[in-house]
Design an enzyme around this catalytic site. Structure first.
Site: not given
Ligand code: 13P
Length: 254
Positions: A13, A15, A97, A175, A215
């Site tokens: 993802n 983002k 999400h 995150g 993470s």
């Molecule tokens: P991270 O892997 O950066 O923690 O993000 C996870 C996430 O939100 C995937 O959709």
């Protein structure tokens, strides 16, 4: 209980990261690395504007979107429809999400409508669920996630529920570098499968894919991905670099 071999799914993802040119250069590096990867579906959920660039070389991986509108077309300024996505070759759409639930007032009702629209257009939804730290501390995480699932799956047939991908993403792990322990992640994914079983029965529960997200990286992926109810990962930060991402893919592959 029937033994069903689910393949693994590792989905990135991105983002709000990467331009179309950066997408092309990422794919140029990742695509050869995917040669010979077996037993693992790789999905890149990229920003809308990056979809054409990501789709150019799709084959060893699939292209996913990060959201879409549930209506077919009309006066919805700034929105993207399912048909627009399928026309570009998109196969997966992340729905609900936690960042969209938090920042864009995404509700369980709109999540449900979106899931149905994704299926109606022949794509696969990746439904995100997960509790906050505060809910975990109060001991209501299980109840909250059970509710999120029940609402999201409302009206979905057994057949479609079996094709659904659910990502368990505890908000406190997104995150933050604070990954859920393999035991906690497994327990929650098993709980999600039990909820699907309660709603649809054994056969469906055994075919629904349940991913962990929060993470996940090349170091913690091997342990998380060997848990019996974790069928893959939804990866944020570690999906932005081909070297990091391929490590996770390799831990999931046969
Ligand atoms: P991270 O892997 O950066 O923690 O993000 C996870 C996430 O939100 C995937 O959709």
């Amino acid at each position: 209980m029937p033994v069903c071999k689910r393949d693994k799914i590792v989905a990135g993802n991105w983002k709000m990261n990467k331009t179309p040119s950066q997408t092309r250069s990422f794919i140029q590096q990742l695509d050869p690395m995917l040669e010979g990867v077996k037993g693992c579906r790789v999905v890149l959920c990229v920003p809308f504007v990056d979809i054409p660039a990501a789709a150019e070389k799709a084959g060893q991986y699939s292209v996913g979107a990060q959201n879409m509108h549930f209506e077919k077309a009309g006066a919805y300024t700034g929105e993207i429809s399912a048909e627009m996505l399928t026309d570009l070759g998109v196969e997966y759409v992340i729905i609900g999400h936690s960042e969209r639930r938090r920042d864009c007032a995404e509700s369980d009702v709109s999540v449900n409508k979106k899931i149905i629209a994704v299926f109606e257009n022949g794509m696969t939804p990746i439904l995100c669920v997960g509790e906050s730290q505060e809910q975990r501390d109060r001991g209501v995480a299980e109840e909250f996630i059970g509710l999120q699932i029940r609402e999201a799956l409302c009206g979905l047939t057994e057949e479609l529920a079996g094709r659904l991908v659910i990502a368990y993403e505890p908000i406190w792990a997104i995150g933050t570098g604070k990954t859920a322990s393999a035991k906690d992640a497994q327990d929650m994914c098993a709980l999600i499968r039990a909820k699907v079983r309660q709603l649809y029965g054994d056969k469906t529960a055994e075919s629904t894919h349940i991913l962990y997200g929060g993470s996940m990286n090349g170091r913690n992926a091997p342990e998380l991905l060997t848990c019996p109810d974790i069928d893959g990962g939804l990866i944020g930060g570690a999906s932005l670099n081909p070297e990091d991402f391929i490590k996770i893919v390799r831990s999931a592959a046969l």
